[in-house]
Motif scaffolding. Structure first.
Motif, PDB file in Angstrom:
ATOM      1  N   SER A  16      54.524   9.634  47.426  1.00  0.00           N
ATOM      2  CA  SER A  16      54.221   9.402  46.012  1.00  0.00           C
ATOM      3  C   SER A  16      55.453   9.657  45.137  1.00  0.00           C
ATOM      4  O   SER A  16      55.685   8.928  44.167  1.00  0.00           O
ATOM      5  CB  SER A  16      53.040  10.259  45.565  1.00  0.00           C
ATOM      6  OG  SER A  16      53.365  11.632  45.662  1.00  0.00           O
ATOM      7  N   LEU A  17      56.255  10.661  45.476  1.00  0.00           N
ATOM      8  CA  LEU A  17      57.488  10.903  44.716  1.00  0.00           C
ATOM      9  C   LEU A  17      58.479   9.757  44.903  1.00  0.00           C
ATOM     10  O   LEU A  17      59.147   9.345  43.953  1.00  0.00           O
ATOM     11  CB  LEU A  17      58.122  12.224  45.141  1.00  0.00           C
ATOM     12  CG  LEU A  17      57.444  13.495  44.632  1.00  0.00           C
ATOM     13  CD1 LEU A  17      58.105  14.724  45.239  1.00  0.00           C
ATOM     14  CD2 LEU A  17      57.510  13.561  43.122  1.00  0.00           C
ATOM     15  N   ALA A  18      58.575   9.239  46.125  1.00  0.00           N
ATOM     16  CA  ALA A  18      59.481   8.128  46.384  1.00  0.00           C
ATOM     17  C   ALA A  18      59.061   6.879  45.619  1.00  0.00           C
ATOM     18  O   ALA A  18      59.886   6.174  45.040  1.00  0.00           O
ATOM     19  CB  ALA A  18      59.539   7.844  47.883  1.00  0.00           C
ATOM     20  N   ILE A  19      57.767   6.601  45.571  1.00  0.00           N
ATOM     21  CA  ILE A  19      57.262   5.434  44.834  1.00  0.00           C
ATOM     22  C   ILE A  19      57.509   5.611  43.346  1.00  0.00           C
ATOM     23  O   ILE A  19      57.919   4.665  42.650  1.00  0.00           O
ATOM     24  CB  ILE A  19      55.766   5.211  45.143  1.00  0.00           C
ATOM     25  CG1 ILE A  19      55.611   4.736  46.589  1.00  0.00           C
ATOM     26  CG2 ILE A  19      55.158   4.204  44.182  1.00  0.00           C
ATOM     27  CD1 ILE A  19      54.174   4.662  47.061  1.00  0.00           C
ATOM     28  N   THR A  20      57.301   6.810  42.814  1.00  0.00           N
ATOM     29  CA  THR A  20      57.526   7.063  41.394  1.00  0.00           C
ATOM     30  C   THR A  20      59.007   6.885  41.042  1.00  0.00           C
ATOM     31  O   THR A  20      59.342   6.261  40.033  1.00  0.00           O
ATOM     32  CB  THR A  20      57.069   8.487  41.023  1.00  0.00           C
ATOM     33  OG1 THR A  20      55.695   8.637  41.387  1.00  0.00           O
ATOM     34  CG2 THR A  20      57.248   8.749  39.551  1.00  0.00           C
ATOM     35  N   ALA A  21      59.887   7.421  41.867  1.00  0.00           N
ATOM     36  CA  ALA A  21      61.324   7.281  41.604  1.00  0.00           C
ATOM     37  C   ALA A  21      61.753   5.822  41.659  1.00  0.00           C
ATOM     38  O   ALA A  21      62.555   5.369  40.840  1.00  0.00           O
ATOM     39  CB  ALA A  21      62.115   8.107  42.613  1.00  0.00           C
ATOM     40  N   THR A  22      61.198   5.061  42.599  1.00  0.00           N
ATOM     41  CA  THR A  22      61.525   3.642  42.707  1.00  0.00           C
ATOM     42  C   THR A  22      61.032   2.879  41.486  1.00  0.00           C
ATOM     43  O   THR A  22      61.741   2.025  40.940  1.00  0.00           O
ATOM     44  CB  THR A  22      60.904   3.046  43.978  1.00  0.00           C
ATOM     45  OG1 THR A  22      61.374   3.792  45.112  1.00  0.00           O
ATOM     46  CG2 THR A  22      61.259   1.590  44.142  1.00  0.00           C
ATOM     47  N   ALA A  23      59.841   3.180  41.013  1.00  0.00           N
ATOM     48  CA  ALA A  23      59.293   2.495  39.844  1.00  0.00           C
ATOM     49  C   ALA A  23      60.127   2.803  38.599  1.00  0.00           C
ATOM     50  O   ALA A  23      60.393   1.913  37.784  1.00  0.00           O
ATOM     51  CB  ALA A  23      57.841   2.916  39.628  1.00  0.00           C
ATOM     52  N   ILE A  24      60.555   4.038  38.451  1.00  0.00           N
ATOM     53  CA  ILE A  24      61.381   4.406  37.287  1.00  0.00           C
ATOM     54  C   ILE A  24      62.720   3.676  37.351  1.00  0.00           C
ATOM     55  O   ILE A  24      63.204   3.154  36.342  1.00  0.00           O
ATOM     56  CB  ILE A  24      61.576   5.932  37.230  1.00  0.00           C
ATOM     57  CG1 ILE A  24      60.253   6.604  36.871  1.00  0.00           C
ATOM     58  CG2 ILE A  24      62.665   6.308  36.235  1.00  0.00           C
ATOM     59  CD1 ILE A  24      60.293   8.118  36.977  1.00  0.00           C
ATOM     60  N   GLU A  25      63.313   3.615  38.525  1.00  0.00           N
ATOM     61  CA  GLU A  25      64.612   2.950  38.670  1.00  0.00           C
ATOM     62  C   GLU A  25      64.505   1.453  38.398  1.00  0.00           C
ATOM     63  O   GLU A  25      65.377   0.864  37.782  1.00  0.00           O
ATOM     64  CB  GLU A  25      65.160   3.195  40.077  1.00  0.00           C
ATOM     65  CG  GLU A  25      66.543   2.660  40.314  1.00  0.00           C
ATOM     66  CD  GLU A  25      67.597   3.337  39.461  1.00  0.00           C
ATOM     67  OE1 GLU A  25      68.590   2.672  39.128  1.00  0.00           O
ATOM     68  OE2 GLU A  25      67.434   4.519  39.114  1.00  0.00           O
ATOM     69  N   MET A  26      63.417   0.847  38.840  1.00  0.00           N
ATOM     70  CA  MET A  26      63.240  -0.590  38.615  1.00  0.00           C
ATOM     71  C   MET A  26      62.932  -0.902  37.161  1.00  0.00           C
ATOM     72  O   MET A  26      63.275  -1.971  36.667  1.00  0.00           O
ATOM     73  CB  MET A  26      62.143  -1.133  39.528  1.00  0.00           C
ATOM     74  CG  MET A  26      62.562  -1.164  40.985  1.00  0.00           C
ATOM     75  SD  MET A  26      61.259  -1.724  42.081  1.00  0.00           S
ATOM     76  CE  MET A  26      61.098  -3.422  41.602  1.00  0.00           C
ATOM     77  N   ALA A  27      62.301   0.020  36.465  1.00  0.00           N
ATOM     78  CA  ALA A  27      61.954  -0.210  35.067  1.00  0.00           C
ATOM     79  C   ALA A  27      63.144  -0.008  34.135  1.00  0.00           C
ATOM     80  O   ALA A  27      63.133  -0.500  33.005  1.00  0.00           O
ATOM     81  CB  ALA A  27      60.815   0.726  34.654  1.00  0.00           C
ATOM     82  N   ARG A  28      64.159   0.689  34.619  1.00  0.00           N
ATOM     83  CA  ARG A  28      65.332   0.954  33.785  1.00  0.00           C
ATOM     84  C   ARG A  28      66.068  -0.349  33.521  1.00  0.00           C
ATOM     85  O   ARG A  28      66.309  -1.147  34.412  1.00  0.00           O
ATOM     86  CB  ARG A  28      66.255   1.933  34.489  1.00  0.00           C
ATOM     87  CG  ARG A  28      67.424   2.338  33.620  1.00  0.00           C
ATOM     88  CD  ARG A  28      68.427   3.172  34.334  1.00  0.00           C
ATOM     89  NE  ARG A  28      67.835   4.269  35.081  1.00  0.00           N
ATOM     90  CZ  ARG A  28      68.537   5.123  35.794  1.00  0.00           C
ATOM     91  NH1 ARG A  28      69.843   4.968  35.880  1.00  0.00           N
ATOM     92  NH2 ARG A  28      67.957   6.103  36.445  1.00  0.00           N
ATOM     93  N   LYS A  29      66.457  -0.566  32.270  1.00  0.00           N
ATOM     94  CA  LYS A  29      67.196  -1.767  31.913  1.00  0.00           C
ATOM     95  C   LYS A  29      68.681  -1.457  31.993  1.00  0.00           C
ATOM     96  O   LYS A  29      69.152  -0.464  31.462  1.00  0.00           O
ATOM     97  CB  LYS A  29      66.852  -2.219  30.502  1.00  0.00           C
ATOM     98  CG  LYS A  29      65.436  -2.727  30.368  1.00  0.00           C
ATOM     99  CD  LYS A  29      65.192  -3.250  28.996  1.00  0.00           C
ATOM    100  CE  LYS A  29      63.760  -3.756  28.900  1.00  0.00           C
ATOM    101  NZ  LYS A  29      63.456  -4.333  27.591  1.00  0.00           N
TER     102      LYS A  29
END
Length: 94
Positions: A16-29
């Motif tokens: 769950s931490l890995a998925i959250t970190a990936t989602a934050i990184e992908m959302a960053r512009k």
């Protein structure tokens, strides 16, 4: 709680931490630098560097060339942070 259950819980937390970190990184512009107004900056010409290139091209003959000896002395002084040596040393009579 047995070891199997604790291992599963740790794995779920990790995923769950890995998925959250990936989602934050992908959302960053990403900010792309403006290259439209960028221009090439040409460095200032350094006469000492030009002299060094000339001496390099002379090869072995540069060891007896007075201009190359002067260029090398100036380069050494610049590297060591010393004031350049005077061109003509003062005489004792003056």
């Amino acid at each position: 709680m047995d070891g199997k259950m604790l291992a599963r819980l740790g794995a779920v937390v990790f995923v769950s931490l890995a998925i959250t970190a990936t989602a934050i990184e992908m959302a960053r512009k990403e900010t792309v630098p403006d290259t439209e107004h960028a221009r090439a900056v040409e460095p200032a010409r350094d006469p000492l560097r030009d002299g060094q290139r000339r001496c390099q091209q002379l090869g072995q003959a540069a060891a007896s060339d007075a201009a190359c000896l002067r260029v090398w002395a100036e380069s050494r002084d610049r590297f060591l942070g010393r004031a350049p040596a005077p061109a003509i040393p003062p005489t004792k009579g003056q």
